[in-house]
Design a protein around this motif. Structure first.
Motif, PDB file in Angstrom:
ATOM      1  N   GLU A 129       0.836  -1.196   0.000  1.00  0.00           N
ATOM      2  CA  GLU A 129       0.000   0.000   0.000  1.00  0.00           C
ATOM      3  C   GLU A 129       0.875   1.252   0.000  1.00  0.00           C
ATOM      4  OE1 GLU A 129      -3.030   0.596   3.072  1.00  0.00           O
ATOM      5  OE2 GLU A 129      -2.851   2.744   2.657  1.00  0.00           O
ATOM      6  N   ARG A 133       0.889   4.079  -2.908  1.00  0.00           N
ATOM      7  CA  ARG A 133       0.613   5.499  -2.660  1.00  0.00           C
ATOM      8  C   ARG A 133       1.769   6.375  -3.158  1.00  0.00           C
ATOM      9  NH1 ARG A 133      -3.864   6.462   0.419  1.00  0.00           N
ATOM     10  NH2 ARG A 133      -4.655   4.690   1.629  1.00  0.00           N
ATOM     11  N   ARG A 137       1.307   9.196  -5.927  1.00  0.00           N
ATOM     12  CA  ARG A 137       1.691  10.573  -5.604  1.00  0.00           C
ATOM     13  C   ARG A 137       2.624  11.133  -6.674  1.00  0.00           C
ATOM     14  NH1 ARG A 137       4.605  12.640  -0.019  1.00  0.00           N
ATOM     15  NH2 ARG A 137       2.515  12.749   0.850  1.00  0.00           N
ATOM     16  N   ARG A 174      -9.319   1.452  -5.867  1.00  0.00           N
ATOM     17  CA  ARG A 174     -10.296   1.263  -4.788  1.00  0.00           C
ATOM     18  C   ARG A 174     -10.471  -0.220  -4.462  1.00  0.00           C
ATOM     19  NH1 ARG A 174     -14.466   5.536  -7.460  1.00  0.00           N
ATOM     20  NH2 ARG A 174     -14.094   7.294  -6.079  1.00  0.00           N
ATOM     21  N   ASP A 179      -8.502   5.186  -2.016  1.00  0.00           N
ATOM     22  CA  ASP A 179      -9.502   6.052  -2.621  1.00  0.00           C
ATOM     23  C   ASP A 179      -8.816   7.106  -3.486  1.00  0.00           C
ATOM     24  OD1 ASP A 179     -12.025   6.982  -3.178  1.00  0.00           O
ATOM     25  OD2 ASP A 179     -12.127   8.281  -1.416  1.00  0.00           O
ATOM     26  N   GLU A 181      -9.350  10.265  -3.277  1.00  0.00           N
ATOM     27  CA  GLU A 181      -9.398  11.529  -2.545  1.00  0.00           C
ATOM     28  C   GLU A 181      -8.167  12.401  -2.773  1.00  0.00           C
ATOM     29  OE1 GLU A 181      -8.934  10.975   1.720  1.00  0.00           O
ATOM     30  OE2 GLU A 181     -10.126  12.767   2.101  1.00  0.00           O
ATOM     31  N   ALA A 182      -6.995  11.808  -2.620  1.00  0.00           N
ATOM     32  CA  ALA A 182      -5.755  12.591  -2.595  1.00  0.00           C
ATOM     33  C   ALA A 182      -5.204  12.888  -3.992  1.00  0.00           C
ATOM     34  CB  ALA A 182      -4.700  11.855  -1.764  1.00  0.00           C
ATOM     35  N   PRO A 184      -6.598  14.707  -7.015  1.00  0.00           N
ATOM     36  CA  PRO A 184      -7.530  15.450  -7.875  1.00  0.00           C
ATOM     37  C   PRO A 184      -7.046  15.582  -9.327  1.00  0.00           C
ATOM     38  CG  PRO A 184      -6.522  16.895  -6.209  1.00  0.00           C
ATOM     39  CD  PRO A 184      -6.175  15.484  -5.846  1.00  0.00           C
ATOM     40  N   ARG A 187      -7.766  12.329 -11.011  1.00  0.00           N
ATOM     41  CA  ARG A 187      -9.201  12.150 -11.284  1.00  0.00           C
ATOM     42  C   ARG A 187      -9.578  12.836 -12.588  1.00  0.00           C
ATOM     43  NH1 ARG A 187     -10.192  13.616  -5.631  1.00  0.00           N
ATOM     44  NH2 ARG A 187     -10.977  15.632  -6.322  1.00  0.00           N
ATOM     45  N   PRO A 206     -16.588   1.303 -13.190  1.00  0.00           N
ATOM     46  CA  PRO A 206     -17.981   1.428 -13.613  1.00  0.00           C
ATOM     47  C   PRO A 206     -18.139   2.125 -14.956  1.00  0.00           C
ATOM     48  CG  PRO A 206     -17.541   2.711 -11.610  1.00  0.00           C
ATOM     49  CD  PRO A 206     -16.288   1.991 -11.944  1.00  0.00           C
ATOM     50  N   TYR A 208     -20.565   4.062 -15.507  1.00  0.00           N
ATOM     51  CA  TYR A 208     -20.997   5.422 -15.163  1.00  0.00           C
ATOM     52  C   TYR A 208     -19.805   6.204 -14.650  1.00  0.00           C
ATOM     53  CZ  TYR A 208     -25.279   2.733 -14.725  1.00  0.00           C
ATOM     54  OH  TYR A 208     -26.319   1.885 -14.915  1.00  0.00           O
ATOM     55  N   HIS A 209     -19.812   7.473 -14.895  1.00  0.00           N
ATOM     56  CA  HIS A 209     -18.797   8.323 -14.269  1.00  0.00           C
ATOM     57  C   HIS A 209     -19.256   9.759 -14.378  1.00  0.00           C
ATOM     58  CE1 HIS A 209     -16.875   9.846 -18.050  1.00  0.00           C
ATOM     59  NE2 HIS A 209     -17.576   8.865 -18.509  1.00  0.00           N
TER      60      HIS A 209
END
Lengths: 209, 226
Positions: A129, A133, A137, A174, A179, A181-182, A184, A187, A206, A208-209
């Motif tokens: 993990e 990360r 990053r 996920r 997640d 979250e960190a 952006p 994303r 998915p 969907y997005h």
């Protein structure tokens, strides 16, 4: 032309190749391999195609290739020479290759973390993990700088093999508890990748997005 | 919510520019899971990240127009948090009891802010006319440690909780978001209008942010080891 991909649907390395096959619109056959739990790729007849016992494997006539990044390079050279997926200009070429190496080496921690989380494959979940990360990053920091330079993808303003090699691990993070979250900038980049012509999803990503 | 470790007030939860219309993202404030989403018309919303139906995180779902839908069963909620549509029962008039929990939120200074507590006080105001959003950094360190790291450089706090410092010789403001006890986000804004900045200015400040993060994490590491 007769392309055959030996693949396991839940494997993100195979998904890298599927993304490019979709983007280039290449017809191909798929042989579904029982990688988990069957480890079919480690036995005859597949072990004769790839003595390393890994997936995916691409067969194109006499050519038999392993390693997702090598297969991406092969397909781009063969079916999209001079096209956008593998830039020819030396600087962009070098940076594309650097991210392909990163995808195969640094980001492999995320692949292993996912296998440990989803399939009970043995592994040091905490170390994996942390390494995952760190890799995400580095990608996030890079895409922050790319955004400042008005470049929406890892190498420039258009998508290259680098984006296809990096997308699966991030999109599936996920599955092993990381997640978005960190991240952006990642994303927003992932949304751009999803909007590429010929994009396809896989289980865990998915529609969907 | 009046826990002294969790002071009431307005907290930045995202850079506005990082939230495209029609998208959602998960985040946290004092350990509470939040979904930050922007409807197709451009308004941002901050809710508890939990579908009232089965508890699925709404940030895994998808935005359609001015509704956000849960990934599990497609229940759709309007901008006020009211469930409006249940796909398995398309003709059902949904009960007004089925609501997602919402937080007061607003967009200001290039950030999306959420109100924490019953009396969050006046919304943030940096006293600056024009700021340029830079980036959000996520650190595996408590918010207090990040605030301390700025204490040397900060030329006095601001009413909104924004910290002021200088990176690469360019003035910046920082909003700290306590994600959980041991994690926080630092949202960086350059205290200059965007037309007064070159790309290379922004790249220099962005690189300085990363150096700043390395120094914070290294310092914390020494303390943790001692």
């Amino acid at each position: 032309m007769s392309l055959t991909l030996y693949d396991y649907e839940l494997d993100e390395n195979g998904y890298k190749v599927r993304l490019l096959l979709g983007a280039l619109g290449l017809p191909h056959a798929t042989v579904a391999v029982d990688m988990i739990p069957g480890a079919e790729q480690t036995r005859a007849p597949l072990i004769d195609l790839n003595p390393l016992g890994t997936l995916p494997i691409l067969v194109d006539g006499e050519t038999v290739l392993r390693e997702a990044e090598a297969i991406l390079l092969y397909l781009a050279q063969r079916f999209d020479p001079g096209g956008p997926w593998l830039p020819r200009e030396p600087d962009a070429f070098g940076r594309t290759m650097a991210w392909l190496v990163f995808a195969a080496r640094d980001l492999h921690a995320a692949t292993l973390a996912r296998r440990t989380a989803m399939f009970d494959v043995p592994g040091d979940a905490i170390a994996l993990e942390r390494a995952s990360r760190d890799a995400f990053r580095a990608m996030e920091d890079h895409m922050v700088l790319q955004a400042i330079a008005d470049a929406g993808f890892f190498v420039g303003a258009t998508a290259t093999l680098a984006d296809l090699a990096l997308f699966p691990a991030f999109a599936l993070s996920r599955d092993h508890g990381i997640d978005h979250e960190a991240y952006p900038a990642l994303r927003r980049w992932a949304r751009r990748v999803r909007a590429l012509p010929g994009f396809r999803t896989m289980p865990g990503i998915p529609d969907y997005h | 919510m009046s826990d002294p470790g969790q002071p009431q007030g307005w907290y930045a939860v995202a850079l506005a520019a990082d939230l495209d219309p029609g998208t959602s993202a998960g985040t946290r404030l004092f350990g509470a899971e939040l979904v930050v989403w922007r409807d197709a018309a451009g308004s941002a919303h901050v809710w508890e990240d939990r579908c009232p139906h089965r508890g699925m995180r709404l940030s895994f779902g998808f935005v359609r127009g001015d509704h956000i839908a849960c990934l599990y069963h497609g229940w759709q909620y309007d901008a006020a948090g009211q469930c409006r549509y249940i796909p398995a029962h398309p003709d059902l008039a949904v009960s007004p009891m089925i609501r997602a929990r919402t937080y007061a939120s607003l967009e200001r200074l290039g950030l999306v802010w959420a109100a924490w507590g019953e009396e969050p006080g006046p919304p943030p105001d940096a006293g600056a006319d024009s700021l340029t959003p830079l980036r959000s950094l996520y650190l595996d360190r408590p918010a207090a440690r990040v605030r301390t790291a700025f204490a040397d450089a900060s030329k006095g706090g601001l009413a909104s909780g924004l910290l002021r410092t200088t990176l690469a010789e360019i003035p910046v403001l920082v909003a700290v978001q306590p994600l959980a006890d041991d994690r926080c986000a630092a949202h960086f804004l350059i205290d200059r209008p965007s037309d007064a900045l070159t790309r290379s200015d922004r790249a220099r400040v962005a690189s300085a942010c990363m150096a700043w993060r390395r120094s914070v994490e290294a310092r914390s590491g020494e303390r943790a080891a001692s």
